[in-house]
Design an enzyme around this catalytic site. Structure first.
Site, short mmCIF file in Angstrom:
data_model
loop_
_atom_site.label_atom_id
_atom_site.label_comp_id
_atom_site.label_asym_id
_atom_site.label_seq_id
_atom_site.Cartn_x
_atom_site.Cartn_y
_atom_site.Cartn_z
N GLU A 101 -5.56 -22.23 -18.19
CA GLU A 101 -4.21 -22.03 -17.68
C GLU A 101 -4.30 -20.77 -16.86
O GLU A 101 -4.62 -19.71 -17.39
CB GLU A 101 -3.30 -21.85 -18.90
N CYS A 124 3.35 -16.41 -16.69
CA CYS A 124 2.75 -17.20 -15.61
C CYS A 124 3.79 -18.12 -15.00
O CYS A 124 3.65 -18.59 -13.88
CB CYS A 124 1.53 -17.97 -16.06
#
Ligand SMILES: Cc1cc2nc3c(=O)[nH]c(=O)nc-3n(C[C@H](O)[C@H](O)[C@H](O)COP(=O)(O)OP(=O)(O)OC[C@H]3O[C@@H](n4cnc5c(N)ncnc54)[C@H](O)[C@@H]3O)c2cc1C
Lengths: 547, 470
Positions: free
Chosen positions: A298, A332
């Site tokens: 990720e 994020c």
């Protein structure tokens, strides 16, 4: 069929429900939280040890984690694992693997659910540490622990769902075809600091639930909270060696873990640069390594919100501010690009400016704080560099000041810039801080083009009351998680399975139905049940399971 | 063709014959389903539930391969306790027994092994006449003395190699040439063709019986059949070509015609084959085959059966995604059997009919047809399987009809598929014998016309509803 595989919990599990948020409107919750903050501070600096094969171990070299709100306060003094420790940990994980793999999904789920229970009991304690160690404001820290509990509850159920062999085409007579999932082996988990409880817990739980053994390497900035998670797993009954905990420097022990020939899989959340390096090195198959390493990463985003002319600014502006500056933009999923259509442009900027100016900057431990510090000095300096660039090359819409806080912690004030160049570094690079860049678009098509003009595809949002625009966004906005008329952060397990594509990462969504499968291989066993023309003509029950 | 009046007459006749048969059978019926009480008990147990039946059958199936007492006991235990075999039903009834086998290994294992050996041997003895031609000859002699005819069947492995096919051919040949000599002098028998009668499976005469290659298969099979037919002609023996799975039917019929089209076998009188009524296209195919026979003026005996591969046909069809070729309602099979019987008997100038069934209604219907179509005694015989339906056999014999007993000969291991078929059949819920002898269904229920819809529940007398065919 394996007898053990069919063993389930004593009582059937209830359906998955998300852990409720703490209701800070209640005096009792506020005072509990304050007390937790006080009580955890009495242990600082806390020693954080390595855990290999159930045994704790210290090293002479230490890594200190500081309170980002107050950098004079050392929160933890953590062991620094060497590559020898990695080798030892992998050996322990390998040794524990056969037994753990044999343990039924039901028993594995039991342990994981016990860990969830323990985490629930210590919720405020963990949140309080996240406040101090990661600089997360109360609500953010609280949500972090709730998400961790959700992952435990969710993946435990997933383990049961996928653990039972699935009879394919049960109407077929005379032959049994069973799809079963088996674990991969030893999994290396490399966690980030921004969700220091939820993400390491989620990645670890998924690996364990699937039947793998794990080596968890937490972020250097947040070893303490991860260590508590590892200890909770052990307390819940995880056998020795099944989860090994290795705090340390990425360049040393992270690197070794990634390259170790006996590690079957790496799960990583962090920067794009490191993520891509892991993917490259995983492709190598040194002598004696009889598998290709699996990698799930990720790796961030450059997420945009589009505001069209029909948007309701009353709700859009708070959504944007929270998405961009909540936890100082260090998610994020955070919004760092804002694309506003001409008609509403000026009004939108005015309201944003006002809103940003009103944001309360402060220590994470203060309940009034809306924008806390960033994680460390390195992060602060990098963000300040972008702000400098913005001042020079773009128009500043809002630029706050942290005042005296600058001498206490790693504080950066929220900034909003206006750019007329889609290819400006402010519009391209992941800053991971409280910096938002706004750009004007002539129409919705142009807005979508700008939004998609990025190597990432993680989250995105549209603020609009025009159904055709919302429909187009559904189809054309290239992101893993699209949010319409709401904030674009704060995905909830099971409800908004989370993850991106393009350079945002590889792998399927965390907290979703495909996540656990990444930690397993599927096998199909076909048995001919005909003996001399004889087989039962009774069909099996219909196959309702979705995989 | 068939007017309603004729139909009603036939139906009346059939009912009358049926009742007469049942009355006469009562004299022989003191016995149960089989000849043996322990056997009956084992069979009854299997009929109680589908799961148990299946578990036991699987154990019977593996039994011949088990070499030690311990492995026999262990397999029995495993088959009875395994969590889920097919039905997903957890084993209940026998798991205690199985557990106690586990607990008292040393003491119980030999006992279990012995009991299994006895049980399975008895089942084998029930349905298989003997291991060797000599043993079988003794049984057949006794059958003949009691007024029955026979057809021999050689049990064997499924043929996968040419040497196996050669071996099979050799065993058939030896039977044709020598078996009759092992029997004593022929007792007086009703006129029904040669005394020596052998049933042959064509799939045993080549290593690749492949319907996709009809020419090649026909060539191979005929190469092995010719010596058999020559021997049969010389010895005056009758050869019947058995029918196997549906995929093989058309090719089997074609090979028979191909052979009979060869100059040397044209008009060969002592040949027969089988027709399966459970196939949905049975009537059509039968009409077509009869037309081929008339065209050639070829005599033939056709054994009418329902079909022995019902379970397998369903499974194969589902696996291959084909339409199930067999009827799935038992009454449809019975009705088709009756229509095929009528076609055959109407054509008694073209073919002889062998009614191969243990079902009194099917038999009664055939007797009615015989009368209705004036079928001569020599054009109709009844056939039944060794070890089954004793009372019915004896009753028909007493009435003066030719009754032929299909007599399997061979070892248990290669004979296992035959044995399994018989056990499946006898323990099937739909089986006539089970309805009659185990469930005690009344003659009225059992004689119901299968061509009519079943009587609704409310129209049945209270005592008849029990155990009626669903
Ligand atoms: C002398 C002899 C030779 C034989 N040779 C052959 C042969 O060459 N090839 C061959 O295939 N069989 C052969 N059979 C076996 C025969 O096909 C039957 O399996 C057996 O005789 C049972 O039928 P029944 O009429 O005696 O009993 P019944 O109980 O009246 O009928 C049982 C039969 O009905 C059919 N059936 C069962 N359940 C259903 C259902 N749910 N729906 C539709 N149909 C159903 C099946 O065919 C089953 O065998 C032979 C039988 C005899 C007596």
């Amino acid at each position: 069929m394996n007898q053990e595989n069919t063993k389930t919990l004593e009582s059937p599990l209830s359906d998955f429900r998300n852990e409720p948020q703490t209701d800070f409107s209640l005096e009792v919750e506020r005072s509990n939280f304050s007390n937790a903050l006080k009580s955890v501070a009495t242990h600082f600096p806390q020693d954080v040890s390595i855990i290999i094969d159930g045994r704790e171990e210290m090293t002479s070299e230490r890594i200190e984690s500081l309170d980002p709100s107050d950098f004079r306060q050392i929160v933890a003094s953590s062991a620094a694992a060497t590559s020898d420790h990695v080798d030892k940990a992998v050996k322990a994980a390998r040794k524990a693997y056969p037994e753990w793999r044999r343990t039924s999904p039901g028993e594995r789920a039991n342990i994981i659910l016990r860990a969830a229970e323990l985490m629930r009991e210590r919720k405020h304690e963990l949140s309080a540490i996240a406040v101090r160690e990661a600089g997360k404001p109360w609500r953010e820290a609280d949500a972090d622990v709730e998400e961790a509990i959700d992952f435990l509850e969710f993946y435990a159920r997933e383990a049961l769902r996928l653990g039972a062999p699935r009879r394919l085409q049960p109407w077929l007579l005379g032959e049994h075809n069973d799809l079963v999932y088996t674990p991969l082996g030893v999994v290396g988990v490399i966690g980030p600091w921004n969700f220091p409880v939820a993400i390491p817990t989620g990645m670890t739980t998924a690996a364990l639930a699937a039947g793998n053994t794990v080596i968890l390497k937490p972020a250097e900035q947040t070893p303490l909270v991860a260590w508590l998670v590892a200890r909770i797993f052990h307390e819940a009954g995880l056998p020795d060696g099944v989860l090994n905990f290795l705090p340390g420097r990425g360049e040393v022990c992270g690197e070794r873990l990634v390259r170790h020939p006996d590690v079957n899989m790496i799960v990583f959340t962090g920067s794009r640069e490191v993520g891509l390096r892991i993917i490259r090195s995983a492709a190598e198959t040194p002598e004696g390594q009889h598998f290709v390493k699996r990698v799930v990463t990720e790796m961030g985003g450059k997420n945009a919100i589009i505001v069209d002319s029909s948007a309701d600014l009353d709700s859009a502006v708070p959504d944007i501010l929270y998405s961009a500056f909540g936890f100082s933009g260090q998610k994020c999923s955070a919004c760092s690009r804002l694309i506003v259509l001409e008609d509403l442009y000026k009004e939108c900027l005015d309201r944003l400016r006002e809103g940003a100016a009103a944001l309360k900057i402060g220590r994470a431990s203060e309940p009034s704080t809306q924008v806390g510090p960033v994680i460390d000095g390195e992060a602060r300096d990098k963000i300040l560099g972008y702000i400098e660039l913005g001042r020079k090359e773009a128009r500043t819409i809002h630029g706050g000041d942290v005042g005296g806080l600058a001498s206490e912690g790693f504080f950066v004030a929220p900034h909003i810039f206006e750019s007329n160049r889609g290819d400006h570094p402010l519009m391209r690079e992941e800053i991971f801080g409280p910096v938002l860049t706004v750009i004007k678009a002539g129409n919705f098509s142009e807005a979508l083009d700008i939004a998609n003009d990025t190597p990432y595809a993680l989250t995105g949002g549209v603020q609009s009351r025009t159904p055709s625009n919302l429909r187009r966004a559904r189809q054309e906005f290239e992101v893993g998680n699209l949010y319409l008329n709401r904030t674009i952060t704060g995905a909830i397990v099971g409800r908004q399975p989370f993850g991106g594509y393009r350079l945002s990462g590889i792998g399927s969504k965390a907290g979703g139905p495909d996540y656990l499968k990444q930690f397993m291989v599927s096998r199909v066993v076909s048995e001919n049940m005909m003996r001399h023309g004889m087989a039962s003509l009774v069909e099996g029950p219909p196959d309702n399971r979705e995989d | 063709m068939n007017t309603r009046k004729q139909e009603a007459t036939l139906e009346r006749l059939a009912a009358r014959h049926g009742k007469r048969l049942f009355r006469a059978m009562a004299r022989h019926e003191s016995r149960g389903l089989t000849m043996d009480r322990a056997q009956d008990m084992a069979m009854n147990l299997m009929m109680k539930d589908e799961d148990l039946r299946y578990r036991m059958l699987r154990f019977v199936d593996v039994y011949p391969a088990l070499r030690s007492q311990a492995s026999i006991a262990e397999h029995l235990e495993e088959y009875l306790t395994a969590g889920e075999l097919e039905t997903g039903v957890p084993p209940t009834r026998l798991s205690d027994l199985a557990r106690s086998i586990g607990r008292h290994r040393g003491i119980t294992q030999p006992a279990i092994a012995m009991a299994s050996r006895l049980g399975i041997k008895q089942m084998g003895n029930q349905f298989i006449a003997g291991n060797t031609p000599g043993e079988v000859a003794r049984k057949v002699s006794k059958m003949e003395k009691r007024g029955f005819l026979f057809s021999l069947d050689l049990l064997g492995e499924f043929v996968v190699s040419e040497s196996q096919a050669d071996d099979y051919q050799r065993r058939y040949l030896e039977m044709i040439e020598d078996f009759e000599d092992e029997l004593g002098p022929a007792p007086k028998q009703p006129a029904a063709g040669p005394r020596m009668n052998l049933s042959i499976k064509l799939s045993s005469q080549t290593s690749k019986f492949d319907p996709m290659d009809p020419e090649g298969t026909s060539r191979d099979v005929r190469r092995r059949l010719r010596p058999l037919f020559r021997a049969a002609r010389k010895k005056g023996a009758f050869l019947n070509i058995d029918m196997e799975k549906r995929e093989f039917r058309d090719l089997t019929l074609r090979i028979i015609l191909d052979l009979l089209d060869e100059e040397e076998f044209r008009g060969f009188p002592h040949i027969g084959t089988v027709h399966q009524a459970y196939l949905r296209d049975a009537e059509e195919v039968l009409q077509g085959f009869l037309a081929e026979l008339s065209k050639r003026n070829q005599p033939m005996t056709i054994r009418l059966v329902k079909g022995a591969y019902w379970d397998s046909e369903q499974i194969w069809a589902r696996q291959k995604g084909w339409q199930v070729p067999v009827y799935t309602d038992k009454r449809e099979t019975d009705a088709c059997f009756e229509r095929c019987a009528e076609i055959l008997m109407k054509n008694h100038k073209v073919v002889r009919t062998a009614i191969a069934s243990h079902n009194v209604r099917s038999i009664a219907w055939a007797l009615a047809l015989k009368k209705a179509y004036d079928v001569p005694d020599t054009a109709l015989e009844f056939q039944m399987l060794f070890g089954m339906a004793g009372p019915i056999k004896e009753t028909l014999r007493d009435m003066g009809h030719p009754v032929r007993i299909y007599t399997p000969c061979g070892e248990l291991i290669p004979g296992m598929s035959y044995l399994v078929r018989r056990i499946l059949e006898n323990t099937s819920n739909e089986s006539f014998l089970r309805q009659r002898f185990t469930k005690g269904a009344s003659p009225m229920t059992l004689l119901a016309n299968p061509k009519l819809p079943p009587r609704p529940e409310w129209a049945k007398p209270a005592n008849m509803g029990k155990g009626a065919v669903k």
